[in-house]
Design a protein around this motif. Structure first.
Motif, PDB file in Angstrom:
ATOM      1  N   PHE A   1      -6.202 -11.198  34.436  1.00  0.00           N
ATOM      2  CA  PHE A   1      -5.003 -10.887  35.417  1.00  0.00           C
ATOM      3  C   PHE A   1      -3.781 -11.623  34.710  1.00  0.00           C
ATOM      4  CE2 PHE A   1      -2.080 -11.508  38.855  1.00  0.00           C
ATOM      5  CZ  PHE A   1      -2.226 -10.431  39.872  1.00  0.00           C
ATOM      6  N   THR A   2      -4.018 -12.791  34.083  1.00  0.00           N
ATOM      7  CA  THR A   2      -2.713 -13.287  33.407  1.00  0.00           C
ATOM      8  C   THR A   2      -2.436 -12.672  31.776  1.00  0.00           C
ATOM      9  OG1 THR A   2      -4.303 -15.031  32.439  1.00  0.00           O
ATOM     10  CG2 THR A   2      -3.004 -15.312  34.682  1.00  0.00           C
ATOM     11  N   THR A   3      -3.256 -11.872  31.280  1.00  0.00           N
ATOM     12  CA  THR A   3      -3.185 -11.511  30.175  1.00  0.00           C
ATOM     13  C   THR A   3      -1.841 -10.548  29.886  1.00  0.00           C
ATOM     14  OG1 THR A   3      -5.554 -11.245  29.548  1.00  0.00           O
ATOM     15  CG2 THR A   3      -4.102  -9.723  28.305  1.00  0.00           C
ATOM     16  N   PRO A   4      -1.561  -9.695  30.652  1.00  0.00           N
ATOM     17  CA  PRO A   4      -0.268  -8.936  30.216  1.00  0.00           C
ATOM     18  C   PRO A   4       0.969  -9.989  30.390  1.00  0.00           C
ATOM     19  CG  PRO A   4      -1.402  -7.829  31.954  1.00  0.00           C
ATOM     20  CD  PRO A   4      -2.272  -9.235  31.838  1.00  0.00           C
ATOM     21  N   TYR A   5       1.030 -10.889  31.245  1.00  0.00           N
ATOM     22  CA  TYR A   5       2.112 -11.962  31.233  1.00  0.00           C
ATOM     23  C   TYR A   5       2.193 -12.721  29.906  1.00  0.00           C
ATOM     24  CZ  TYR A   5       1.882 -10.660  36.049  1.00  0.00           C
ATOM     25  OH  TYR A   5       1.902  -9.755  37.245  1.00  0.00           O
ATOM     26  N   PHE A   6       1.030 -13.251  29.337  1.00  0.00           N
ATOM     27  CA  PHE A   6       1.162 -13.734  28.255  1.00  0.00           C
ATOM     28  C   PHE A   6       1.377 -13.033  27.063  1.00  0.00           C
ATOM     29  CE2 PHE A   6      -1.197 -17.204  30.671  1.00  0.00           C
ATOM     30  CZ  PHE A   6      -0.758 -18.181  30.179  1.00  0.00           C
ATOM     31  N   ILE A   7       1.181 -11.902  27.156  1.00  0.00           N
ATOM     32  CA  ILE A   7       1.543 -10.851  26.138  1.00  0.00           C
ATOM     33  C   ILE A   7       3.026 -11.030  25.934  1.00  0.00           C
ATOM     34  CG2 ILE A   7       1.477  -8.570  25.171  1.00  0.00           C
ATOM     35  CD1 ILE A   7      -1.433  -8.462  26.208  1.00  0.00           C
ATOM     36  N   ARG A   8       3.610 -10.776  27.178  1.00  0.00           N
ATOM     37  CA  ARG A   8       5.022 -10.683  27.260  1.00  0.00           C
ATOM     38  C   ARG A   8       5.813 -12.009  26.839  1.00  0.00           C
ATOM     39  NH1 ARG A   8       5.783  -7.559  33.180  1.00  0.00           N
ATOM     40  NH2 ARG A   8       5.309  -5.484  32.387  1.00  0.00           N
ATOM     41  N   MET A   9       5.078 -13.036  27.209  1.00  0.00           N
ATOM     42  CA  MET A   9       5.549 -14.163  26.854  1.00  0.00           C
ATOM     43  C   MET A   9       5.744 -14.650  25.313  1.00  0.00           C
ATOM     44  SD  MET A   9       3.893 -16.694  29.991  1.00  0.00           S
ATOM     45  CE  MET A   9       4.049 -18.141  28.923  1.00  0.00           C
ATOM     46  N   ALA A  10       4.894 -13.827  24.706  1.00  0.00           N
ATOM     47  CA  ALA A  10       5.016 -14.227  23.087  1.00  0.00           C
ATOM     48  C   ALA A  10       6.201 -14.087  22.339  1.00  0.00           C
ATOM     49  CB  ALA A  10       3.904 -13.227  22.475  1.00  0.00           C
ATOM     50  N   ASP A  11       6.983 -13.152  22.712  1.00  0.00           N
ATOM     51  CA  ASP A  11       8.365 -13.204  21.948  1.00  0.00           C
ATOM     52  C   ASP A  11       9.351 -14.072  22.350  1.00  0.00           C
ATOM     53  OD1 ASP A  11       9.828 -11.334  20.196  1.00  0.00           O
ATOM     54  OD2 ASP A  11      11.185 -11.311  21.872  1.00  0.00           O
ATOM     55  N   PRO A  12       9.462 -14.527  23.605  1.00  0.00           N
ATOM     56  CA  PRO A  12      10.411 -15.502  24.025  1.00  0.00           C
ATOM     57  C   PRO A  12       9.656 -17.014  23.493  1.00  0.00           C
ATOM     58  CG  PRO A  12       9.990 -14.280  26.068  1.00  0.00           C
ATOM     59  CD  PRO A  12       9.006 -13.899  24.819  1.00  0.00           C
ATOM     60  N   PHE A  13       8.286 -17.160  23.421  1.00  0.00           N
ATOM     61  CA  PHE A  13       7.990 -18.397  22.933  1.00  0.00           C
ATOM     62  C   PHE A  13       7.973 -18.332  21.390  1.00  0.00           C
ATOM     63  CE2 PHE A  13       4.269 -21.005  21.268  1.00  0.00           C
ATOM     64  CZ  PHE A  13       4.395 -22.224  22.140  1.00  0.00           C
TER      65      PHE A  13
END
Length: 743
Positions: free
Chosen positions: A372-384
Motif C-alpha cells: 500500500f505504501t510503495t507508490p508513495y515512497f516511490i514518489r518521495m524519492a525525488d524530494p528526499f
C-alpha cells in the motif's frame, strides 16, 4: 469437476468491484494498485457488509495466471543482454540487500521473542522485494523507461534467482540443522543449467521460427503463439523444480531479443492488465483486520524494518557499484515492500513444521501494508534526494560523485576493456559449449549406458564410449577453436583496443585453458567406462586426433553455426542497424522504429530531408499490419512506423538517433498527464469556421497541438494560415478534456 459457475461469478464480482474502486481512486488521483488492494479487501470474507467470493481458491487460480503474464511482460522489456549489461551492479546490490535484510530480520525476530529457526525464516521473508508490485507501480506512474527502473528490475530478477538457492538452504537447515553443501551445489547447478540450455535453444530456434512464419503472424496468431510459449516455459520450469514465474520471465527475455518484441508486448498487454488486476485484488483479500489488531505491534515494527532496511541496503548497494546518488536513492525507495516470495518461504516453513502459525498472517499483513505504501515512497524519492543533496556535506558529495565517475571510467578503460572483451569472448564460448557437453554426458550416462548394458553386456562400455565421444566431438572441436572476431560496430565508441602482439600471451593462455577443458571431458568419459589411467592415455590420443581433424571445411561449418547463433541473439539490434542485411558494397537495409520525438513526424517524405541531409533512402514503411513498399514522396511518417532505410554504416549510425528520438519527459510529482492523438471534425456551427489556426490561437486557447489538417482525402501542408471549412478534420494532440472543448 470444477465449479464453472462459481469460478465465473467470482471473477465477475471482483472485476466489477475492482472497476468501481479503481475509478474512484483515479478520480481522487491515487495509484491504481492501491484501488485493487482495497477492492480485494471489500470482496473478502473479512468485510461483512458486502457479499464475498464463494471460493478463494478460484481467485488464487486467476492470480497465478496474473503473476505469469506480469513476469512474461517484464521479460519482454528486460532482455538477457540487458541483464548481462547491468548484471554486475545488480548482483552486488541484490547480495547486499539479501544478506543485510536476512541479518536484520534474524535480529528483529529474536527481539520479538521468536525462536532461531523462526527468526531465520523471517529474515528470508523480509529480504525479497515484490517484482509484480513494482512492475505495476512503475507502469501506473509512467516510470518504466527511467534509468533507475531498469536497475531495479535487474536487482529483482537476481533476487528471484537468489530465492531459489535460499529455499534450498532454509530447507536443509530446517531438516538437518545444518547446510547440506551437496544439495545447494546441485540446486545452483540446476538453475544455471536450466537458464543456459533454454537460452541457447530459444535464441537459436525461436527467431528463426518467427522469421519463417512472418507472413502468417497477424495479431491474433502472434498472441496465441506468444502466450503458448510463455505458459509452456512456465510448466517446464516447474518440472525442473523452479517457479512458473521464473519460466515466464525467461521466455519473455528470449523473445525480447527478437524483432517481434514490441508487437508481442502490445498484443499481450490486455491479458496482462486483466489478470494482473486479479493478482493485486487477491493480495487485498488476504487482509485480516483481527490479525492486524491482535499483532499490531510486531506488524508495525516489521513494516518499518522492511521500508527502512530496503532503503538503506538498496541505496548503499547502488552507490557501492558506482551509481549516482539520485539513482541509488530512487532505487532504494522503490524496493520498500515484500511480496509473493515471502508467502512462498512462509508456506515452505509451515510445510516443514518449523514455522509458528501466527507468523504467516503477520507477514501477510506486512506485505499488504508495504504494498500500500510503495507508490508513495516511490514518489518521495525525488524530494528526499533534493533534501539530501542540500544537506549532504560537500566533501562527501564530492567523494560520491568522484567514485561514480571512476567506476564508469573503469568499465570503459582502454587496456582493461580490450583485455576483458577478449576474456568475455572466450568465456561465453567455453561456458556454452561446456554446458552442452555436460548435457550430452549426463543424457548418455543416464539413458544410453543402461540400455547398452542390458542389450549388449560385453560390448556396452566400448560402444557407450564411442557413441558418447562421437556425439561430443563437434562441440569439443568448437571448444578448441578460437572465437570469431567481433562484428564491426556502427559506432566508434570503443577505440582503445590492444594489438595482436599484445594479445598473443593471453590468447595462448586461453588456448591451453580450452584444451585442458576438452581433455577433461574426454578423460571423464573414458575413465567412467574403464579407469583413470586408460582415460588419460587414450584421452590424449583422441585429443591429438581431433586437433588434426580441424579441417578448413569443418572450421567453416562450425563458424556458420556460431554466426547464426550470434545473429539470432542480436537479431533485434542487427535488424535495426541493418548490419545483417548487406545489399551491395557497404550498403545495408535497416529497419528503424520512428519515435515520438522524431523531428519530421507528420511530414511528407520529400520534406524530411533524409536523402540530401543524411544520404539515405526510404524504401519501405511498415504501419501496423500495412506495408507500403517503395513509398512515394507524399507519404507521411508517423510515430510508431517502422521504416526501411538503405545507407552505409556511417549514414545509418547518424540517422538512427534522429529517427528513434523520444521526447524527454518532464519530472512530475503527481500522476502523468493523459495526452492522446485524436481527431476533431468541424461542424457548421463551430466557432472556428472561417478562422485560421493562427487567428483562433488553438494552441493557447485549447492547449492542443494540431498535427495535421485533413480536407477530404488530402492533407494540407502548413495549415496555420488556411481558413477552416465545415467538414475539415483536425488531427490534434492534447488531453481528452481539451480535445472535447475543441470538438
Amino acid at each position: 469437476m470444477p465449479d464453472i459457475e462459481g469460478l465465473i461469478s467470482d471473477l465477475a464480482f471482483i472485476l466489477l468491484l475492482g472497476a468501481f474502486v479503481t475509478l474512484l481512486f483515479k478520480w481522487i488521483k491515487q495509484p491504481v494498485v492501491l484501488g485493487y488492494i482495497v477492492a480485494g479487501f471489500l470482496a473478502s470474507p473479512h468485510f461483512e457488509p458486502l457479499p464475498s467470493v464463494t471460493t478463494e481458491a478460484n481467485i488464487e487460480f486467476w492470480a497465478q495466471i496474473g503473476i505469469i503474464v506480469l513476469l512474461f511482460s517484464l521479460g519482454l522489456e528486460f532482455s538477457f543482454k540487458k541483464l548481462v549489461n547491468t548484471g554486475g551492479s545488480a548482483v552486488v546490490t541484490a547480495l547486499i540487500i539479501v544478506l543485510g535484510m536476512m541479518g536484520t530480520g534474524f535480529a528483529i525476530g529474536h527481539l520479538l521473542g521468536f525462536t532461531s529457526i523462526n527468526s531465520l525464516f523471517l529474515g528470508g521473508m523480509l529480504s525479497m522485494s515484490s517484482t509484480t508490485i513494482i512492475i505495476k507501480a512503475f507502469t501506473d506512474m509512467n516510470l518504466r523507461q527511467k534509468k533507475f527502473a531498469s536497475m531495479v528490475f535487474a536487482v529483482l530478477i537476481v533476487e528471484d534467482l537468489f530465492a531459489v538457492v535460499m529455499m534450498v538452504v532454509l530447507s536443509s537447515i530446517a531438516i538437518n540443522k545444518s547446510v547440506a553443501g551437496g544439495e545447494m551445489l546441485l540446486s545452483v547447478s540446476k538453475l544455471v543449467f536450466f537458464l543456459v540450455i533454454w537460452f541457447l535453444v530459444g535464441v537459436y530456434l525461436l527467431p528463426t521460427f518467427l522469421n519463417k512464419t512472418r507472413r502468417f503472424l497477424n495479431n491474433e496468431t502472434l498472441l496465441v503463439v506468444s502466450m503458448g510459449l510463455c505458459l509452456s516455459m512456465a510448466v517446464f520450469s516447474v518440472l525442473c523444480g523452479f517457479s512458473m514465474a521464473l519460466g515466464a520471465f525467461v521466455m519473455g527475455s528470449i523473445l525480447a531479443g527478437t524483432s517481434y518484441a514490441e508487437r508481442i508486448e502490445n498484443v499481450t498487454m490486455p491479458v496482462k492488465d486483466l489478470f494482473g488486476s486479479v493478482f493485486f485484488i487477491s493480495v487485498g483479500m488476504m487482509v485480516q483486520p483481527q490479525v492486524i489488531v491482535q499483532y499490531w505491534w510486531p506488524i508495525l515494527i516489521l513494516s518499518a524494518v522492511v521500508i527502512i532496511g530496503m532503503i538503506i541496503f538498496g541505496s548503499f548497494g547502488m552507490l557501492l557499484t558506482g551509481q549516482s546518488l539520485r539513482v541509488a536513492i530512487e532505487s532504494g525507495f522503490s524496493l520498500t515492500q515484500i511480496g509473493e516470495f515471502a508467502f512462498i518461504i512462509a508456506s515452505l516453513g509451515m510445510s516443514l513444521g518449523v514455522l509458528d502459525t501466527e507468523i504467516y498472517p503477520i507477514v501477510v499483513a506486512v506485505s499488504v501494508i508495504t504494498t500500500f505504501t510503495t507508490p508513495y515512497f516511490i514518489r518521495m524519492a525525488d524530494p528526499f534526494y533534493r533534501f539530501v543533496e542540500r544537506h549532504l556535506p560537500k566533501r562527501l558529495h564530492f567523494l560520491i560523485d568522484r567514485y561514480g565517475r571512476e567506476a564508469s571510467q573503469a568499465q570503459s578503460a582502454g587496456t582493461s576493456a580490450a583485455w576483458l572483451s577478449l576474456a568475455r569472448r572466450y568465456l561465453w564460448r567455453v561456458t556454452l559449449y561446456s554446458i552442452i557437453l555436460i548435457a550430452i554426458s549426463l543424457t548418455s550416462t543416464n539413458y544410453l549406458l543402461p540400455f547398452l548394458e542390458e542389450a549388449l553386456p560385453s560390448w556396452s562400455r566400448l560402444l557407450w564410449s564411442v557413441l558418447t565421444l562421437m556425439c561430443m566431438a563437434p562441440f569439443l572441436l568448437a571448444l578448441c577453436l578460437p572465437p570469431a572476431r567481433p562484428r564491426k560496430r556502427t559506432d566508434s565508441s570503443d577505440n582503445n583496443t590492444l594489438s595482436d602482439a599484445q594479445l598473443k600471451v593471453p590468447r595462448i593462455v586461453m588456448m591451453v585453458f580450452r584444451l585442458i577443458i576438452a581433455l577433461g571431458f574426454i578423460v571423464w568419459v573414458l575413465s567412467h567406462a574403464y579407469s583413470m589411467r586408460v582415460g588419460v592415455l587414450i584421452g590424449l590420443g583422441c585429443l591429438i586426433i581431433l586437433l588434426m581433424l580441424l579441417s578448413r571445411r569443418l572450421n567453416t561449418q562450425l563458424r556458420n553455426i556460431e554466426t547464426r547463433f550470434l545473429d539470432n541473439l542480436n537479431e533485434r539490434e542487427l535488424r535495426r542497424t541493418g548490419m545483417n542485411n548487406n545489399l551491395i558494397s557497404d550498403l545495408h537495409l535497416a529497419h528503424i522504429h520512428v519515435g515520438y520525438g522524431c523531428p519530421f513526424v507528420g511530414d511528407k517524405l520529400r520534406n524530411t530531408g533524409l536523402r540530401p541531409r543524411y544520404g539515405v533512402d526510404v524504401v519501405m514503411v511498415q504501419r501496423g499490419p500495412r506495408t507500403i513498399t517503395v513509398p512515394a514522396g507524399d507519404t507521411r511518417i508517423f510515430p510508431g512506423d517502422t521504416i526501411g532505410v538503405i545507407g552505409t554504416d556511417e549514414q545509418i549510425a547518424a540517422v538512427l538517433p534522429i529517427i528513434e528520438s523520444e521526447p524527454q519527459p518532464e519530472t512530475q510529482s503527481g500522476a502523468p498527464a493523459d495526452f492522446r492523438l485524436a481527431s476533431v471534425v468541424l461542424s457548421r456551427t463551430s466557432p472556428l469556421i472561417g478562422q485560421t489556426l493562427a487567428t483562433a490561437d488553438v494552441r493557447r486557447m485549447y492547449e492542443t497541438h494540431v498535427v495535421a489538417l485533413q480536407r477530404g482525402e488530402a492533407y494540407i501542408d502548413h495549415p496555420a494560415k488556411t481558413p477552416l471549412l465545415p467538414g475539415d478534420r483536425l488531427w490534434v494532440v492534447g488531453s481528452p478534456a481539451n480535445t472535447a472543448r475543441l470538438r
